[in-house]
Every structure is written in structure tokens, then in C-alpha cells.
Design a protein around this motif. Sequence first.
Motif, short mmCIF file in Angstrom:
data_model
loop_
_atom_site.label_atom_id
_atom_site.label_comp_id
_atom_site.label_asym_id
_atom_site.label_seq_id
_atom_site.Cartn_x
_atom_site.Cartn_y
_atom_site.Cartn_z
N GLN A 249 0.82 -1.21 0.00
CA GLN A 249 0.00 0.00 0.00
C GLN A 249 0.86 1.26 0.00
O GLN A 249 0.55 2.24 -0.68
CB GLN A 249 -0.95 0.01 1.19
CG GLN A 249 -2.08 -0.99 1.07
CD GLN A 249 -2.99 -1.00 2.29
OE1 GLN A 249 -2.72 -0.33 3.29
NE2 GLN A 249 -4.06 -1.77 2.20
N ALA A 250 1.96 1.24 0.76
CA ALA A 250 2.87 2.40 0.81
C ALA A 250 3.51 2.63 -0.56
O ALA A 250 3.62 3.77 -1.01
CB ALA A 250 3.94 2.19 1.87
N ARG A 251 3.89 1.55 -1.24
CA ARG A 251 4.47 1.70 -2.59
C ARG A 251 3.43 2.25 -3.57
O ARG A 251 3.74 3.14 -4.37
CB ARG A 251 5.00 0.35 -3.08
CG ARG A 251 6.27 -0.07 -2.40
CD ARG A 251 6.76 -1.41 -2.91
NE ARG A 251 7.98 -1.80 -2.22
CZ ARG A 251 8.37 -3.04 -2.04
NH1 ARG A 251 7.64 -4.05 -2.50
NH2 ARG A 251 9.49 -3.30 -1.39
N ALA A 252 2.21 1.72 -3.50
CA ALA A 252 1.15 2.20 -4.39
C ALA A 252 0.84 3.67 -4.10
O ALA A 252 0.65 4.47 -5.04
CB ALA A 252 -0.10 1.34 -4.22
N TYR A 253 0.81 4.05 -2.84
CA TYR A 253 0.56 5.44 -2.47
C TYR A 253 1.66 6.34 -3.00
O TYR A 253 1.40 7.41 -3.54
CB TYR A 253 0.45 5.54 -0.95
CG TYR A 253 0.25 6.95 -0.44
CD1 TYR A 253 -0.99 7.56 -0.52
CD2 TYR A 253 1.31 7.66 0.11
CE1 TYR A 253 -1.18 8.86 -0.06
CE2 TYR A 253 1.14 8.96 0.57
CZ TYR A 253 -0.11 9.55 0.48
OH TYR A 253 -0.28 10.83 0.93
N ARG A 254 2.90 5.89 -2.84
CA ARG A 254 4.03 6.69 -3.32
C ARG A 254 3.97 6.85 -4.84
O ARG A 254 4.19 7.95 -5.37
CB ARG A 254 5.35 6.05 -2.93
CG ARG A 254 6.56 6.92 -3.25
CD ARG A 254 7.87 6.27 -2.83
NE ARG A 254 9.00 7.12 -2.99
CZ ARG A 254 9.52 7.53 -4.15
NH1 ARG A 254 8.97 7.16 -5.28
NH2 ARG A 254 10.57 8.32 -4.18
N GLU A 255 3.66 5.78 -5.55
CA GLU A 255 3.55 5.86 -7.01
C GLU A 255 2.46 6.84 -7.42
O GLU A 255 2.63 7.64 -8.34
CB GLU A 255 3.26 4.47 -7.60
CG GLU A 255 4.44 3.51 -7.56
CD GLU A 255 4.08 2.11 -8.04
OE1 GLU A 255 2.98 1.93 -8.63
OE2 GLU A 255 4.88 1.20 -7.82
N ARG A 256 1.31 6.75 -6.71
CA ARG A 256 0.20 7.67 -7.00
C ARG A 256 0.61 9.10 -6.71
O ARG A 256 0.30 10.02 -7.48
CB ARG A 256 -1.01 7.27 -6.14
CG ARG A 256 -2.18 8.19 -6.25
CD ARG A 256 -3.14 7.75 -7.33
NE ARG A 256 -4.35 8.54 -7.25
CZ ARG A 256 -4.81 9.28 -8.24
NH1 ARG A 256 -4.19 9.27 -9.41
NH2 ARG A 256 -5.90 10.00 -8.11
N LEU A 257 1.33 9.33 -5.62
CA LEU A 257 1.78 10.66 -5.26
C LEU A 257 2.75 11.21 -6.31
O LEU A 257 2.63 12.37 -6.73
CB LEU A 257 2.46 10.61 -3.88
CG LEU A 257 2.84 11.93 -3.24
CD1 LEU A 257 1.61 12.78 -3.00
CD2 LEU A 257 3.57 11.69 -1.94
N VAL A 258 3.68 10.37 -6.75
CA VAL A 258 4.64 10.80 -7.77
C VAL A 258 3.89 11.14 -9.07
O VAL A 258 4.18 12.16 -9.72
CB VAL A 258 5.71 9.70 -8.00
CG1 VAL A 258 6.54 10.00 -9.25
CG2 VAL A 258 6.61 9.59 -6.78
N MET A 259 2.90 10.32 -9.44
CA MET A 259 2.14 10.57 -10.66
C MET A 259 1.37 11.88 -10.55
O MET A 259 1.35 12.70 -11.49
CB MET A 259 1.16 9.42 -10.90
CG MET A 259 0.34 9.59 -12.17
SD MET A 259 -0.92 8.32 -12.36
CE MET A 259 -2.05 8.81 -11.08
N LEU A 260 0.75 12.14 -9.39
CA LEU A 260 0.02 13.39 -9.21
C LEU A 260 0.96 14.60 -9.23
O LEU A 260 0.61 15.66 -9.77
CB LEU A 260 -0.78 13.35 -7.90
CG LEU A 260 -1.98 12.41 -7.89
CD1 LEU A 260 -2.56 12.33 -6.48
CD2 LEU A 260 -3.03 12.86 -8.89
#
Length: 113
Positions: free
Chosen positions: A83-94
Motif C-alpha cells: 500500500q505504501a508503494r502504491a501510495y508513493r507511485e500515486r503521489l509521484v504521478m500526481l
Amino acid sequence: MAPSLVVPAVQNHRSAAAKTVAEEEVLRRRNEELERELKRSIEREEKMKMELQNTWERLRVAEDAEERLCSQLGELEAEAVDQARAYRERLVMLMEQLSAAQKIIESATVQRS
């Protein structure tokens, strides 16, 4: 004189017999007391064995529960990392989208000026 020798011998024999009976009674009572104590000791031993068995069973159950909890904790940790990796990826994309949007706004502002 002979009769006087016989009487003390009978009295000594009776006294010795009474003494023997008394000693036997004391030994019989002591034996009964020891048997009661042995019975109590055996009962205590059985009780302790049962308590030990119950404690052993509780320990086994606790160890099984500990293993299950450790397994569940490991699964939760792995899920949290995902979940932390997915959140980080989403944050980087945003952040990339926001940066691109800011560049578009800046270039539109520069063209109007």
C-alpha cells in the motif's frame, strides 16, 4: 521359695506382654498416620500432575496463537508495504501531473503577455 520365683516371672511376662501390646499399638497408630500422609501426598502429586498438564496445554495453545499472530502480522506488514508503494507511485504521478499543469499554465501566461 520356689513360689516367690514363679510370681515375679509371671508378672514380668505380663508386663512384657503389656509393653509389647502398647508398643504394637503405638506402631499401628504411627503406621496409620504414615498411610494417611502417604495418601495425601499421592493426592497432592496427582493434583500437581493435572495442573502441570493443564499448564502444558495452555502453553501449547498460546504457542499456536503466537505462531498465527506472527503469520498474520507478517501478512499485514507485506500488505502495508504494498500500500505504501502504491501510495508513493500515486503521489509521484500526481506531482508529475501538477508539474505538467503548472508548465502549461506558465506557458499560456507567457504567450498572453
